[in-house]
Design a protein around this motif. Structure first.
Motif, short mmCIF file in Angstrom:
data_model
loop_
_atom_site.label_atom_id
_atom_site.label_comp_id
_atom_site.label_asym_id
_atom_site.label_seq_id
_atom_site.Cartn_x
_atom_site.Cartn_y
_atom_site.Cartn_z
N SER A 190 4.62 -13.53 -69.36
CA SER A 190 3.80 -14.23 -68.37
C SER A 190 3.35 -13.24 -67.31
O SER A 190 3.44 -12.03 -67.50
N THR A 191 2.89 -13.74 -66.18
CA THR A 191 2.44 -12.86 -65.10
C THR A 191 3.41 -12.94 -63.92
O THR A 191 4.25 -13.83 -63.85
N ALA A 192 3.27 -12.00 -63.01
CA ALA A 192 4.14 -11.96 -61.83
C ALA A 192 3.31 -11.61 -60.61
O ALA A 192 2.29 -10.91 -60.71
N GLU A 193 3.77 -12.08 -59.46
CA GLU A 193 3.04 -11.83 -58.22
C GLU A 193 3.96 -11.99 -57.02
O GLU A 193 4.77 -12.92 -56.96
N LYS A 194 3.85 -11.08 -56.07
CA LYS A 194 4.56 -11.17 -54.79
C LYS A 194 3.49 -11.17 -53.71
O LYS A 194 2.70 -10.25 -53.61
N HIS A 195 3.46 -12.23 -52.89
CA HIS A 195 2.38 -12.40 -51.92
C HIS A 195 2.72 -11.78 -50.57
O HIS A 195 3.80 -12.01 -50.02
N ASP A 196 1.78 -11.01 -50.04
CA ASP A 196 1.88 -10.46 -48.68
C ASP A 196 0.66 -10.88 -47.90
O ASP A 196 -0.47 -10.87 -48.43
N SER A 197 0.85 -11.24 -46.64
CA SER A 197 -0.30 -11.63 -45.83
C SER A 197 -1.04 -10.39 -45.34
O SER A 197 -0.49 -9.28 -45.32
N PHE A 198 -2.27 -10.60 -44.92
CA PHE A 198 -3.08 -9.51 -44.38
C PHE A 198 -2.71 -9.17 -42.93
O PHE A 198 -3.21 -8.21 -42.38
N ILE A 199 -1.82 -9.97 -42.32
CA ILE A 199 -1.60 -9.82 -40.88
C ILE A 199 -0.79 -8.58 -40.54
O ILE A 199 0.13 -8.19 -41.25
N SER A 200 -1.18 -7.95 -39.44
CA SER A 200 -0.42 -6.88 -38.82
C SER A 200 -0.35 -7.19 -37.33
O SER A 200 -1.31 -7.71 -36.74
N GLN A 201 0.78 -6.88 -36.73
CA GLN A 201 0.98 -7.22 -35.32
C GLN A 201 0.40 -6.14 -34.40
O GLN A 201 0.51 -4.94 -34.69
N THR A 202 -0.22 -6.58 -33.31
CA THR A 202 -0.75 -5.65 -32.32
C THR A 202 0.30 -5.38 -31.25
O THR A 202 1.31 -6.08 -31.15
N THR A 203 0.04 -4.37 -30.44
CA THR A 203 1.00 -4.04 -29.36
C THR A 203 1.05 -5.14 -28.30
O THR A 203 2.01 -5.24 -27.54
N GLN A 204 0.01 -5.97 -28.24
CA GLN A 204 0.00 -7.06 -27.28
C GLN A 204 0.68 -8.32 -27.80
O GLN A 204 0.71 -9.35 -27.12
N GLY A 205 1.23 -8.26 -29.03
CA GLY A 205 1.91 -9.42 -29.58
C GLY A 205 1.03 -10.31 -30.42
O GLY A 205 1.49 -11.32 -30.95
N GLY A 206 -0.24 -9.95 -30.54
CA GLY A 206 -1.13 -10.72 -31.40
C GLY A 206 -1.14 -10.17 -32.81
O GLY A 206 -0.29 -9.35 -33.19
N ILE A 207 -2.12 -10.59 -33.60
CA ILE A 207 -2.22 -10.10 -34.98
C ILE A 207 -3.66 -9.72 -35.29
O ILE A 207 -4.61 -10.21 -34.67
N ILE A 208 -3.80 -8.82 -36.23
CA ILE A 208 -5.10 -8.51 -36.82
C ILE A 208 -4.94 -8.55 -38.33
O ILE A 208 -3.83 -8.48 -38.86
N MET A 209 -6.05 -8.69 -39.02
CA MET A 209 -6.02 -8.76 -40.48
C MET A 209 -6.37 -7.37 -41.03
O MET A 209 -7.47 -6.86 -40.78
N GLU A 210 -5.42 -6.76 -41.73
CA GLU A 210 -5.60 -5.40 -42.24
C GLU A 210 -5.25 -5.32 -43.72
O GLU A 210 -4.41 -6.06 -44.22
N PHE A 211 -5.92 -4.39 -44.39
CA PHE A 211 -5.62 -4.12 -45.80
C PHE A 211 -6.13 -2.72 -46.10
O PHE A 211 -7.33 -2.46 -46.06
N SER A 212 -5.22 -1.80 -46.36
CA SER A 212 -5.59 -0.39 -46.52
C SER A 212 -5.77 -0.01 -47.98
O SER A 212 -5.34 -0.73 -48.90
N GLY A 213 -6.36 1.16 -48.17
CA GLY A 213 -6.50 1.70 -49.52
C GLY A 213 -5.15 1.94 -50.16
O GLY A 213 -4.97 1.75 -51.37
N LYS A 214 -4.17 2.36 -49.37
CA LYS A 214 -2.83 2.59 -49.90
C LYS A 214 -2.22 1.30 -50.41
O LYS A 214 -1.58 1.26 -51.47
N GLN A 215 -2.43 0.19 -49.67
CA GLN A 215 -1.91 -1.11 -50.11
C GLN A 215 -2.64 -1.60 -51.36
O GLN A 215 -2.05 -2.28 -52.19
#
Length: 698
Positions: free
Chosen positions: A73-98
């Motif tokens: 069958s298939t397999a998958e592990k889900h990760d969100s796009f969110i990364s935390q900012t220094t101010q405590g908020g979040i941004i949506m990130e996805f790099s070439g390495k990821q």
């Protein structure tokens, strides 16, 4: 529903990339895909950003590296796009390495000894040749799925995609050598293309929930035949019921959104059995898409209060399900190498590639049989509704006559009304599609492709495709070497075809592969008849197989050994699960129900005797039921004993053989007695839905 508007809307395909990527990035990515060269890291970052933006716009919050471990069958592990900012908020990130690499825990996936359980590290690597796509769940969630290969810390393949990609490269390389020897200077890549027809059964969800065997094993371990089965031949291509039509409409929509070109849908031979077929695409993408087809079939069925059964033999006495895998070779400049074509050169080329297939299939019939082996297919292959366990090739009488004439140094002529001139004196005109289809053949030439009809309905098509790609690569390698050394290409082409037919023509059979006569004839020809998965899996250990896969860098000796261990273990586990389910159902459902019926009969006899009435019928029934009940109880105890013994066997081959020879045999004996009881015991007491309920209540 405008299909043109929804098709591929959930796919990060070429059209989307062209619109969203800078021109130079797009061209570099296309070059990577077409030329199969590494992707520069800076390009990966740009692609990842564009892919993330596209996915988020369509509602995605997570991404996953979607891979195909050796579970089937298939397999998958889900990760969100969110990364935390220094101010405590979040941004949506996805790099070439990821995008390029992931690191799921590999310890719980089967490795067959390639790594120890405590060695958890495994890597997923982006396969940019298969487009990323979006998965939607029933609650509005959207996930970006990135097709990836899966390997161990040491670089060993732990999945089905890696050997697929390796085998595609191998057959492309050797096919190009043949084309170059024939004077082709324009083709740069040859791709195996596949169209995988998917057969399946549907059952009402409420009945499914009452059958432990269907829940845990995917097939009925018990069940007397319904009064009507498929003998009237009225279901095949019959009118599709409204409920099923609604399901199929929903299925098509979901598949089209995923870029799967679902083309055909119809009723199959058995009641409640159906089939869908997509258009052809590259073998790698076809394998990915077929996994999505199976997942989508099951997901959409639930929406319609149905359950999709992908098992090869859900019901005894009825046709089983296969996955007819249609395979061909196509060039990047539009040629199908298994198409006779319209010029003398194309037809000579066609016969060369045809010769390669004949050689490959005869030489490695064991491997093809193994690629279609699993415990479910053991119930299907060899029955009078599926290919036998003997590999043979159907060519049609016209092509067979032509090949035989060439093998004897004679000039053959086509008997058909429509033919194609080849232009080489020793090569006759070829017929254009004037041979009938042979639905009993496990490997049939159907005009411009080969249909491998033996593939299991629940299995990934990667295994069969890897074998086909690799064995054909070997045959083409040998042909290319001969042509490259030849002074007269036309003469050598004829000799290659002649030698292939003389040495491997025994594999060609155009008759009824279901017949007993063919089994005897195949034995005379020396063709293998591998009747079980336990026997088929032995081919992994053969030197011939090890040398083949190692030579073309498809699978190492260690990777082959690991697959043998994994599949032997899976085979034994599946049968043991079935045995435990059979014991559970017999002890907790069937025997108590029969005991209640026996009690009712005894009470009826006692009451009749008090009024001096006749109890002949009751006594006769009581005798029959009691005898069957006693035998069934003995079967249960024997099965329990055999199962316990099986768990004590450490050697994989011996455990698999014990499952096949003792556990399955005892399960069959138990089934026979329980099914006989079902025909006698009162319907109101029978504890599970019958075959009539399961097959005709859709």
């Amino acid at each position: 529903m405008d299909v043109t508007q929804i098709f591929g809307t959930n796919v990060f395909n070429d059209e989307v990339m062209r619109k969203r990527l800078p021109k130079d990035t797009y061209q570099l990515l296309k070059k990577t895909i077409d030329k199969e060269i590494p992707l520069p890291p800076e390009v990966a970052d740009v692609v990842a950003s564009a892919m993330k933006d596209w996915a988020i716009e369509r509602g995605a919050t997570h991404y996953t590296h979607w891979f195909q471990p050796l579970t089937g069958s298939t397999a998958e592990k889900h990760d969100s796009f969110i990364s935390q900012t220094t101010q405590g908020g979040i941004i949506m990130e996805f790099s070439g390495k990821q995008l390029i690499k992931g690191e799921p825990d590999a310890s719980s996936f089967p490795s067959g000894g390639l790594r120890a359980t405590f060695e958890a590290r495994g890597y997923t690597a982006w396969d940019c040749t298969s487009p990323a796509f979006l998965k939607e769940d029933g609650l509005g969630g959207v996930t970006l799925c990135i097709p990836t290969a899966f390997c161990s810390y040491t670089g060993m393949a732990l999945d089905k995609k890696t050997p697929m990609l390796r085998s595609m490269a191998a057959v492309s390389k050797q096919a190009l050598r043949v084309l170059r020897a024939l004077g082709n200077k324009t083709t740069n890549k040859v791709t195996p293309t596949v169209g995988a027809e998917q057969e399946y059964f549907l059952v009402d969800k409420k009945f499914f929930a009452q059958r432990l065997d269907l829940i845990v094993a995917g097939r009925t371990l018990f069940g007397a035949s319904a009064p009507k089965g498929q003998e009237m031949e009225d279901h095949y291509f019959g009118q599709i019921k409204d409920r099923i039509a609604e399901f199929m409409k929903d299925l098509d929509k979901e598949l089209w959104k995923l870029g799967v070109a679902s083309k055909t849908k119809h009723n199959e031979v058995a009641p409640s059995q159906f089939e869908m077929a997509p258009l052809f695409t590259s073998a790698n993408i076809a394998a990915d898409q077929n996994q999505l087809v199976m997942e989508t079939l099951q997901k959409v069925a639930i929406r319609h209060n149905l359950v999709c059964l992908l098992h090869e033999k859900p019901y005894a006495g009825l046709s089983g399900s296969g996955k007819h895998t249609n395979w061909s070779l196509c060039t990047d400049d539009g040629m199908n190498l298994l198409d006779p074509g319209t010029t003398p050169h194309e037809n000579a080329q066609f016969l060369l590639f045809l010769s390669a297939l004949i050689t490959a299939v005869d030489r490695h019939a064991h491997l093809l049989r193994r690629s279609a082996a699993n415990s479910g297919n053991d119930h299907r292959l060899g029955a009078n509704e599926a290919p036998p366990a003997i590999i043979s090739v159907f060519m049609g009488q016209e092509l067979t006559d032509i090949l035989e004439a060439i093998s004897k140094g004679k000039k053959a002529t086509s008997k058909g009304l429509t033919s194609i001139e080849i232009g080489v004196d020793t090569l006759p005109p070829l017929p254009l599609d004037n041979s009938d289809r042979n639905r009993t053949s496990p490997f049939a030439f159907t005009g411009n492709k080969f249909e491998f009809r033996m593939v299991a309905s629940s299995a990934s098509i990667s295994g069969p495709c890897v074998v086909l790609n690799t064995i054909v690569a070997e045959a083409l390698d040998e042909i290319a070497t001969r042509l490259e050394k030849a002074k007269d290409i036309n003469k050598e082409t004829t000799l290659v075809i002649r030698d292939a037919v003389q040495e491997h023509g025994r594999i060609i059979f155009n008759g009824n592969s279901y017949s007993e006569e063919w089994i005897k004839e195949a034995e005379k020809r020396g063709l293998p008849n591998i009747r079980s998965t336990a026997e088929a899996l032995k081919t992994f250990a053969e030197k011939k197989a090890v040398d083949l896969f190692r030579k073309y860098k498809v699978l190492s000796k260690e990777e082959l050994h690991s697959r043998r261990e994994i599949y032997l273990e899976q085979y034994a586990k599946q049968i043991c699960i079935e045995a435990k389910a059979a014991l559970d159902m017999a002890r907790s459902l069937y025997i108590p129900a029969v005991l209640t019926f026996v009690k009712e009969l005894a009470e009826s006899i006692e009451k009749l005797e008090t009024i001096k009435g006749s109890s002949v019928v009751q006594r006769d029934l009581l005798t029959k039921v009691s005898t069957l009940l006693e035998t069934s109880y003995k079967n249960v105890e024997q099965l329990d004993t055999e199962l316990t013994k099986t768990y004590e066997i450490e050697d994989s081959d011996k455990r698999a053989a014990a499952c096949r020879d003792t556990v399955v045999a005892t399960m069959n004996d138990l089934r026979q007695n329980i099914d006989s009881l079902e025909k006698i015991v009162s319907r109101k007491l029978w504890p599970v839905p019958t075959y009539a309920d399961l097959l005709f209540n859709l």
